[in-house]
Design a protein around this motif. Structure first.
Motif, PDB file in Angstrom:
ATOM      1  N   TYR A 341       0.853  -1.197   0.000  1.00 15.58           N
ATOM      2  CA  TYR A 341       0.000   0.000   0.000  1.00 15.58           C
ATOM      3  C   TYR A 341       0.883   1.240   0.000  1.00 15.58           C
ATOM      4  CZ  TYR A 341      -4.089  -2.872   0.792  1.00 15.58           C
ATOM      5  OH  TYR A 341      -5.090  -3.783   0.637  1.00 15.58           O
ATOM      6  N   LEU A 342       0.669   2.101  -0.998  1.00 13.35           N
ATOM      7  CA  LEU A 342       1.418   3.360  -1.090  1.00 13.35           C
ATOM      8  C   LEU A 342       0.439   4.481  -0.741  1.00 13.35           C
ATOM      9  CD1 LEU A 342       3.631   4.321  -4.178  1.00 13.35           C
ATOM     10  CD2 LEU A 342       2.325   5.985  -2.898  1.00 13.35           C
ATOM     11  N   VAL A 343       0.729   5.212   0.325  1.00 12.95           N
ATOM     12  CA  VAL A 343      -0.162   6.329   0.705  1.00 12.95           C
ATOM     13  C   VAL A 343       0.544   7.636   0.321  1.00 12.95           C
ATOM     14  CG1 VAL A 343      -1.560   7.348   2.544  1.00 12.95           C
ATOM     15  CG2 VAL A 343      -0.927   4.930   2.678  1.00 12.95           C
ATOM     16  N   PRO A 344       0.090   8.300  -0.752  1.00 11.00           N
ATOM     17  CA  PRO A 344       0.856   9.438  -1.278  1.00 11.00           C
ATOM     18  C   PRO A 344       0.518  10.765  -0.588  1.00 11.00           C
ATOM     19  CG  PRO A 344      -0.954   8.947  -2.747  1.00 11.00           C
ATOM     20  CD  PRO A 344      -1.080   7.991  -1.590  1.00 11.00           C
ATOM     21  N   ALA A 345       0.737  10.803   0.728  1.00 13.56           N
ATOM     22  CA  ALA A 345       0.389  12.025   1.482  1.00 13.56           C
ATOM     23  C   ALA A 345       1.561  13.014   1.418  1.00 13.56           C
ATOM     24  CB  ALA A 345       0.062  11.642   2.918  1.00 13.56           C
ATOM     25  N   ALA A 361       3.876   7.274   2.776  1.00 11.59           N
ATOM     26  CA  ALA A 361       4.546   6.060   3.254  1.00 11.59           C
ATOM     27  C   ALA A 361       4.187   4.890   2.336  1.00 11.59           C
ATOM     28  CB  ALA A 361       4.112   5.755   4.691  1.00 11.59           C
ATOM     29  N   ILE A 362       5.060   3.871   2.352  1.00  8.79           N
ATOM     30  CA  ILE A 362       4.757   2.611   1.652  1.00  8.79           C
ATOM     31  C   ILE A 362       4.766   1.504   2.703  1.00  8.79           C
ATOM     32  CG2 ILE A 362       5.432   1.001  -0.172  1.00  8.79           C
ATOM     33  CD1 ILE A 362       6.894   3.233  -1.569  1.00  8.79           C
ATOM     34  N   PHE A 363       3.696   0.707   2.718  1.00  5.75           N
ATOM     35  CA  PHE A 363       3.581  -0.371   3.699  1.00  5.75           C
ATOM     36  C   PHE A 363       3.545  -1.722   2.972  1.00  5.75           C
ATOM     37  CE2 PHE A 363       1.540   3.332   5.576  1.00  5.75           C
ATOM     38  CZ  PHE A 363       2.136   3.376   6.831  1.00  5.75           C
ATOM     39  N   GLY A 364       3.892  -2.774   3.694  1.00  2.00           N
ATOM     40  CA  GLY A 364       3.720  -4.138   3.189  1.00  2.00           C
ATOM     41  C   GLY A 364       4.851  -4.622   2.309  1.00  2.00           C
ATOM     42  N   ILE A 371       9.307  -3.493  -8.715  1.00  2.00           N
ATOM     43  CA  ILE A 371       8.794  -2.263  -9.339  1.00  2.00           C
ATOM     44  C   ILE A 371       7.307  -2.391  -9.631  1.00  2.00           C
ATOM     45  CG2 ILE A 371       8.909  -0.895 -11.468  1.00  2.00           C
ATOM     46  CD1 ILE A 371      11.922  -1.337 -11.441  1.00  2.00           C
ATOM     47  N   LYS A 372       6.888  -3.552 -10.142  1.00  2.00           N
ATOM     48  CA  LYS A 372       5.486  -3.620 -10.573  1.00  2.00           C
ATOM     49  C   LYS A 372       4.515  -3.533  -9.390  1.00  2.00           C
ATOM     50  CE  LYS A 372       5.581  -8.605 -11.825  1.00  2.00           C
ATOM     51  NZ  LYS A 372       4.900  -9.240 -10.744  1.00  2.00           N
ATOM     52  N   GLU A 373       4.894  -4.049  -8.239  1.00  2.00           N
ATOM     53  CA  GLU A 373       3.990  -3.945  -7.081  1.00  2.00           C
ATOM     54  C   GLU A 373       3.908  -2.482  -6.603  1.00  2.00           C
ATOM     55  OE1 GLU A 373       6.367  -6.326  -7.236  1.00  2.00           O
ATOM     56  OE2 GLU A 373       5.079  -8.096  -7.477  1.00  2.00           O
ATOM     57  N   ILE A 374       5.052  -1.804  -6.602  1.00  2.00           N
ATOM     58  CA  ILE A 374       5.044  -0.408  -6.120  1.00  2.00           C
ATOM     59  C   ILE A 374       4.271   0.482  -7.092  1.00  2.00           C
ATOM     60  CG2 ILE A 374       6.511   1.595  -5.581  1.00  2.00           C
ATOM     61  CD1 ILE A 374       8.520  -0.364  -4.393  1.00  2.00           C
ATOM     62  N   VAL A 375       4.479   0.254  -8.383  1.00  2.00           N
ATOM     63  CA  VAL A 375       3.755   1.048  -9.381  1.00  2.00           C
ATOM     64  C   VAL A 375       2.255   0.755  -9.287  1.00  2.00           C
ATOM     65  CG1 VAL A 375       3.365   1.297 -11.873  1.00  2.00           C
ATOM     66  CG2 VAL A 375       5.702   1.306 -10.960  1.00  2.00           C
ATOM     67  N   THR A 376       1.907  -0.520  -9.174  1.00  5.56           N
ATOM     68  CA  THR A 376       0.478  -0.870  -9.069  1.00  5.56           C
ATOM     69  C   THR A 376      -0.121  -0.242  -7.809  1.00  5.56           C
ATOM     70  OG1 THR A 376       0.942  -2.937 -10.230  1.00  5.56           O
ATOM     71  CG2 THR A 376      -1.141  -2.818  -9.036  1.00  5.56           C
ATOM     72  N   THR A 485      -6.050   0.413   7.030  1.00  4.88           N
ATOM     73  CA  THR A 485      -5.025   0.090   8.028  1.00  4.88           C
ATOM     74  C   THR A 485      -3.762   0.913   7.745  1.00  4.88           C
ATOM     75  OG1 THR A 485      -5.920  -2.132   8.067  1.00  4.88           O
ATOM     76  CG2 THR A 485      -3.742  -1.851   9.056  1.00  4.88           C
ATOM     77  N   ALA A 486      -3.405   1.012   6.466  1.00  2.27           N
ATOM     78  CA  ALA A 486      -2.208   1.777   6.097  1.00  2.27           C
ATOM     79  C   ALA A 486      -2.380   3.260   6.450  1.00  2.27           C
ATOM     80  CB  ALA A 486      -1.934   1.611   4.600  1.00  2.27           C
TER      81      ALA A 486
END
Ligand SMILES: Nc1ncnc2c1ncn2[C@@H]1O[C@H](COP(=O)(O)OP(=O)(O)O)[C@@H](O)[C@H]1O
Ligand SMILES: O=P(O)(O)OC[C@H](O)CO
Length: 490
Positions: A341-345, A361-364, A371-376, A485-486
């Motif tokens: 989960y990427l929360v782009p705050a 933040a990035i969780f998990g 790369i593909k999980e972070i981009v997705t 949760t994130a």
């Protein structure tokens, strides 16, 4: 002779001039980016001179190349990044400070102090907004307090305040017209959306002299004849609206319950609530959607500060992709439940959280995250944030009857399918996604008498593709729980 409506779309990162034919098709378009200034952490400024010259250049180019051979511009519309604040000298037209951009957070502590005095419900009941650095009032106050001599000059009537529409109108009309429209006024925190007037109690609270303020017009109105606009001289500005309201208008969401969501740098979901200024209990904004024939139509709005900007960050900050369009095949090859989960705050969180101090933040992450999980996760964050807005609306007892989408990100089919899945609702993409510019053109055309009614405009809307939800409720709930949760961990 071919007739056109010219729309000036002055956005956060670029200015566009678009010529529409009278059926609402794009005939020609020009775009120019301009520099962003970040003088301190959380500060964002534009040089109003850059804004003006980018508008001049795009208008000149579109007029020279496409309208030279016997074409005629019959009306001009302006739509603009909202809330961004400029103060200028009425004699010289010169700004007294850079434009303070809507994303700027420099007034966060002042806003906190007002909130701690318990003023937010009172301010909100008049303006439909919350006390946040996002809106113009605290930006105006900052200039008055911090730029030498400006308060005195303002009180003597030497200066003018405007959002970008107003600044452009002033320049285009050679300093004759100091006007704005009700949609832009409704984003200042100084405008009473119920009386449709500047509010003297709010002016007193923020210490802003009324003499600074523009006259508030309908969104389709006689704003003034252009005298300093090169080949546009002699034509009139007949439509003005803030860009998100213009997108709602361009999407022809004229009936109560119709909603649009625009995915550009940020994401702005707006739902037409008709002649009722519904007050959200869940931190959505109430705003003027458009004012035509003196009659305001209201909307509920959810503002998300970072949407497409996440993709820009993946490209320019992390260099995970070279082009935004690479995100679609990457996401197609990734299961939706990859657990990241990427929360782009990056600049805090907007609706419904309104936390200016939150940071991204990035969780998990696990050893096999790539790369593909972070981009997705970046693409999904935009959809989860839209789900946050849908939830807030549902808690207010409202569910959109349609959701029409637009903005640069909606070129991505994967995003729109995931959006439909996570919302559990159909998402419609129109054939013409430049709906912001189209909305300003429609407003100008309405005032010019080219279009007879809103119904006639609604008949021009065309669907390119509808995305239907296919995900099970169980999967949807599980994915969204992970997002919640994130966010709660920030
Ligand atoms: N195929 C795509 N997939 C995902 N995001 C995209 C795609 N194409 C463009 N974008 C994003 O859309 C945004 C540009 O949209 P636009 O409506 O032009 O923004 P703005 O008007 O706010 O400048 C950029 O942030 C870009 O990263
Ligand atoms: O310029 P945009 O498209 O990022 O829109 C900005 C909004 O109007 C801010 O409220």
């Amino acid at each position: 002779m071919s007739q056109y409506i010219l729309s000036i779309d002055q956005g956060t990162t670029s200015s566009r001039a678009i010529l529409f034919d009278l059926q609402g098709n794009i005939h020609a378009t020009r775009q120019q980016e301009f520099p962003q200034h970040f003088p301190a952490s959380g500060w964002v400024e534009h040089d109003p001179g850059d804004i003006w010259s980018s508008v001049q250049r795009t208008c000149d180019a579109v007029m020279a190349e496409e309208c030279g051979e016997g074409g005629e511009v019959v009306a001009v519309g302006i739509t603009n990044q909202r809330e961004t604040t400029v103060l200028w000298d009425r004699k010289t037209g010169e700004p007294v400070y850079n434009a303070i951009v809507w994303q700027d957070r420099r007034t966060a502590s002042y806003c906190e102090s007002l909130k701690s005095e318990g003023l937010e419900p009172w301010v909100s009941s008049k303006t439909g907004l919350l006390i946040d650095p996002y809106f113009s009032a605290t930006k105006i106050r900052w200039i008055l307090e911090n730029v030498a001599g400006v308060r005195e000059r303002a009180e003597c009537g030497e200066l003018a305040f405007g959002t970008i529409d107003s600044f452009l109108l002033w320049r285009l009309t050679g300093g004759r017209e100091h006007r704005t429209d009700a949609t832009n006024a409704s984003r200042t925190l100084l405008f009473n959306i119920h009386t449709q007037q500047w509010d003297s109690e709010l002016l007193e609270l923020f210490g802003i002299p009324e003499v600074l303020l523009p006259e508030v017009m309908d969104s389709a109105d006689q704003f003034g004849q252009i005298t300093d606009g090169g080949a546009l001289n002699g034509t009139s500005v007949l439509g003005v609206a803030g860009d998100q309201q213009a997108a709602l208008f361009g999407q022809t969401c004229f009936q109560t319950g119709m909603a649009k969501s625009t995915y550009g740098t940020g994401c702005f979901l707006m739902l037409n609530t008709g002649d009722k200024a519904l007050q959200s209990e869940h931190r959505l904004l109430t705003t003027v959607a458009y004012r035509v024939n003196g009659k305001p139509t209201y909307a509920l709005e959810g503002s998300i500060f970072i949407a497409g900007a996440t993709i820009q960050w993946l490209r320019d900050g992390l260099r995970l992709i070279r082009d935004a369009c690479e995100t679609e095949p990457l996401a197609e090859g990734t299961p939706v439940d990859h657990g990241v989960y990427l929360v782009p705050a990056f600049t805090g969180l907007g609706a419904p959280y309104w936390d200016p101090n939150a940071r991204g933040a990035i969780f998990g992450l696990t050893r096999d995250t790539g790369i593909k999980e972070i981009v997705t996760a970046g693409l999904q964050s935009v959809c989860y944030q839209t789900k946050d807005l849908q939830k807030a609306m549902e808690k207010d007892g409202i569910r959109p009857v349609t959701l029409r989408v637009d903005g640069g990100m909606v070129a991505n089919n994967w995003v729109l399918q995931f959006l439909a899945d996570i919302l559990g609702a159909r998402v419609d993409r129109p054939s013409l996604v430049e709906t912001t510019a189209l909305g300003a053109a429609y407003l100008a055309g309405l005032e010019a008498g080219i279009y007879g009614s809103l119904e006639e405009l609604a008949g021009l809307w065309r669907c390119d593709r509808s995305f239907e939800p296919v995900m099970t409720k169980g999967d949807r709930d599980q994915l969204y729980d992970g997002w919640m949760t994130a966010v709660l961990k920030l």
